[in-house]
Scaffold this motif. Sequence first.
Motif, PDB file in Angstrom:
ATOM      1  N   ARG A   1       0.812  -1.221   0.000  1.00 23.20           N
ATOM      2  CA  ARG A   1       0.000   0.000   0.000  1.00 23.20           C
ATOM      3  C   ARG A   1       0.844   1.270   0.000  1.00 23.20           C
ATOM      4  O   ARG A   1       0.374   2.319  -0.427  1.00 23.20           O
ATOM      5  CB  ARG A   1      -0.959  -0.026   1.191  1.00 23.20           C
ATOM      6  N   ASP A   2       2.086   1.166   0.461  1.00 23.89           N
ATOM      7  CA  ASP A   2       2.986   2.316   0.431  1.00 23.89           C
ATOM      8  C   ASP A   2       3.947   2.268  -0.753  1.00 23.89           C
ATOM      9  O   ASP A   2       4.265   3.308  -1.341  1.00 23.89           O
ATOM     10  CB  ASP A   2       3.807   2.376   1.730  1.00 23.89           C
TER      11      ASP A   2
ATOM     12  N   PRO B   1       1.983   2.441  -4.997  1.00 24.60           N
ATOM     13  CA  PRO B   1       1.371   3.629  -5.617  1.00 24.60           C
ATOM     14  C   PRO B   1       2.327   4.519  -6.412  1.00 24.60           C
ATOM     15  O   PRO B   1       1.978   4.909  -7.543  1.00 24.60           O
ATOM     16  CB  PRO B   1       0.766   4.367  -4.418  1.00 24.60           C
TER      17      PRO B   1
ATOM     18  N   VAL C   1       2.934   2.766  -9.845  1.00 16.55           N
ATOM     19  CA  VAL C   1       1.745   2.763 -10.713  1.00 16.55           C
ATOM     20  C   VAL C   1       1.444   4.159 -11.226  1.00 16.55           C
ATOM     21  O   VAL C   1       1.153   4.361 -12.420  1.00 16.55           O
ATOM     22  CB  VAL C   1       0.534   2.191  -9.939  1.00 16.55           C
ATOM     23  N   GLU C   2       1.543   5.141 -10.361  1.00 12.42           N
ATOM     24  CA  GLU C   2       1.221   6.520 -10.761  1.00 12.42           C
ATOM     25  C   GLU C   2       2.218   7.047 -11.789  1.00 12.42           C
ATOM     26  O   GLU C   2       1.837   7.746 -12.737  1.00 12.42           O
ATOM     27  CB  GLU C   2       1.196   7.415  -9.522  1.00 12.42           C
TER      28      GLU C   2
ATOM     29  N   ARG D   1       1.385   5.386 -15.094  1.00 17.21           N
ATOM     30  CA  ARG D   1       0.142   5.987 -15.604  1.00 17.21           C
ATOM     31  C   ARG D   1       0.381   7.388 -16.157  1.00 17.21           C
ATOM     32  O   ARG D   1      -0.073   7.732 -17.261  1.00 17.21           O
ATOM     33  CB  ARG D   1      -0.872   6.050 -14.459  1.00 17.21           C
TER      34      ARG D   1
ATOM     35  N   GLU E   1      -6.768  -2.044  -4.062  1.00 12.50           N
ATOM     36  CA  GLU E   1      -6.941  -0.702  -3.494  1.00 12.50           C
ATOM     37  C   GLU E   1      -6.045   0.312  -4.196  1.00 12.50           C
ATOM     38  O   GLU E   1      -6.474   1.436  -4.507  1.00 12.50           O
ATOM     39  CB  GLU E   1      -6.631  -0.730  -1.999  1.00 12.50           C
ATOM     40  N   VAL E   2      -4.801  -0.069  -4.443  1.00 12.56           N
ATOM     41  CA  VAL E   2      -3.854   0.840  -5.100  1.00 12.56           C
ATOM     42  C   VAL E   2      -4.338   1.198  -6.497  1.00 12.56           C
ATOM     43  O   VAL E   2      -4.331   2.374  -6.896  1.00 12.56           O
ATOM     44  CB  VAL E   2      -2.446   0.205  -5.155  1.00 12.56           C
ATOM     45  N   HIS E   3      -4.791   0.208  -7.249  1.00 15.02           N
ATOM     46  CA  HIS E   3      -5.223   0.477  -8.619  1.00 15.02           C
ATOM     47  C   HIS E   3      -6.538   1.248  -8.654  1.00 15.02           C
ATOM     48  O   HIS E   3      -6.734   2.096  -9.539  1.00 15.02           O
ATOM     49  CB  HIS E   3      -5.309  -0.823  -9.413  1.00 15.02           C
TER      50      HIS E   3
ATOM     51  N   ALA F   1      -7.411   3.531  -6.481  1.00 15.28           N
ATOM     52  CA  ALA F   1      -7.051   4.911  -6.173  1.00 15.28           C
ATOM     53  C   ALA F   1      -6.362   5.594  -7.354  1.00 15.28           C
ATOM     54  O   ALA F   1      -6.530   6.801  -7.567  1.00 15.28           O
ATOM     55  CB  ALA F   1      -6.146   4.944  -4.941  1.00 15.28           C
ATOM     56  N   ALA F   2      -5.583   4.798  -8.126  1.00 15.29           N
ATOM     57  CA  ALA F   2      -4.840   5.373  -9.252  1.00 15.29           C
ATOM     58  C   ALA F   2      -5.669   5.451 -10.527  1.00 15.29           C
ATOM     59  O   ALA F   2      -5.242   6.078 -11.505  1.00 15.29           O
ATOM     60  CB  ALA F   2      -3.582   4.552  -9.514  1.00 15.29           C
TER      61      ALA F   2
ATOM     62  N   THR G   1      -6.316   2.866 -12.401  1.00 12.50           N
ATOM     63  CA  THR G   1      -5.745   1.886 -13.323  1.00 12.50           C
ATOM     64  C   THR G   1      -6.397   0.525 -13.097  1.00 12.50           C
ATOM     65  O   THR G   1      -7.100   0.326 -12.105  1.00 12.50           O
ATOM     66  CB  THR G   1      -4.224   1.799 -13.133  1.00 12.50           C
TER      67      THR G   1
END
Length: 456
Positions: A336-337, A340, A343-344, A347, A388-390, A392-393, A395
């Motif tokens: 979770r840390d 992101p 991925v960001e 993206r 959760e990460v995707h 939020a992003a 993606t």
Amino acid sequence: MTAPGEILHTGAAEYPGLDTWRSLTLAQQPDWRSHEDFDAAYQQLSDNPPLVFAGEVDRLKRRLAAVAQGEAFLLQGGDCAEVFDEITADRISGKIKTILQMAVVLTYGASVPVVKMGRMAGQYAKPRSSDEETRDGVTLPSFRGDIVNQYEFTEEARIPDPKRMLTGYNKSAATLNLIRAFTEGGFADLRAVQQWNKGFMDNPAHAQYQQLAGEVERAVKFMHAAGVSSDSLKRTEFYVGHEGLLLDYERALTRIDSRTGAPYVTSGHFIWIGERTRELDGAHVDYLSRVRNPIGIKLGPSTTPETALQLIDKIDPEREPGRLTFITRFGASKIRDGLPPVVEAVRDAGHQPVWVTDPMHGNNINSANGYKTRRFDDIMDEVRGFFEVHKAAGTYPGGVHVEMTGDDVAECIGGSDPIDESAFDDRYESLVDPRLNHKQSLELAFLLAESLKGVK
């Protein structure tokens, strides 16, 4: 780490730049170039027919392009390291059966096609943290998988033997033959697969999944009643992939496609680069950047956004849909840390690889009775963190990559029908990393199906 050596034979494929890797740092390789049987084994492997074909590889790339677009989902599962003695019809069918069962549940949950892929027919080599292993004052070469040497802790067994590459080829050919027979010959009939899932639901420990199982069953019955093509119910596509760790093996099985003149690794449809061999200036990244297969790259906690972008430029400079898959393996406590920013960055740079979670390799622990194991809850927590990460992003979480078996082993702790450490002495079979057993694999699919609802 072994420095590249001279090889007299270049195999069946001649292509500009294909052998640049020989002058680069080559990590995680056995020391066998000077072995008396190396040249003969390499030449025979180079002369053998391909195990998979360029048309199949291209079709998988199209399927992965759909995954990248959020129009499909990738399920990849199988052994951490295939063992030659366990390449039997019963064990192969057990793994295929489990993957098909998982795929039916995931297809319903995701409402998109599921691309099915086994860690099979080539997953024989494993990276090691040390070139040597010491027991009771005796030091021998590390076990690097059945394609290199043997697990027994004796001097003779641990000598790297290049003839084992030929055994690996033959075992892969037998496995692929059976996979094709099963998936094309009615074994994959959707109605039969759903009947298999009923056995899972008969266990009171899995009562929490009763509603979803009932929905899947009704959907299958509806398709049959509505006259959906019998062929589409009875047959399925099934692909195989493995870590492209042993470059002597991959190079010997590289062929030039007569249609396009491009090189393909024909040892498997999908080849991935591991966390320990993804150096930008290393041999593995260079070699696999030059072949036309879809390529996966494992990304762990040390991955920076800059590294991810550089890997994209190296492996997928033309931004070809379906070419590149990032397989993330951060661990439940770090995903979770750590994920992101990666991925960001990808993206924001406008890239669209396939994003897959490997919730296994970042969650290894040692049990009190001395076994390497993983907690089922940690595995699921990493899967949830990945979603959760995707989310939020903005993606798409495109797939899951798990180490599993169709057998009733006891290697990972937990699950609704729980495994505890007391079962390890009798039912722990893996030679390297712990796997989910048949029931735990299906439970993961049911839990994942709930997470997939409404993703896209």
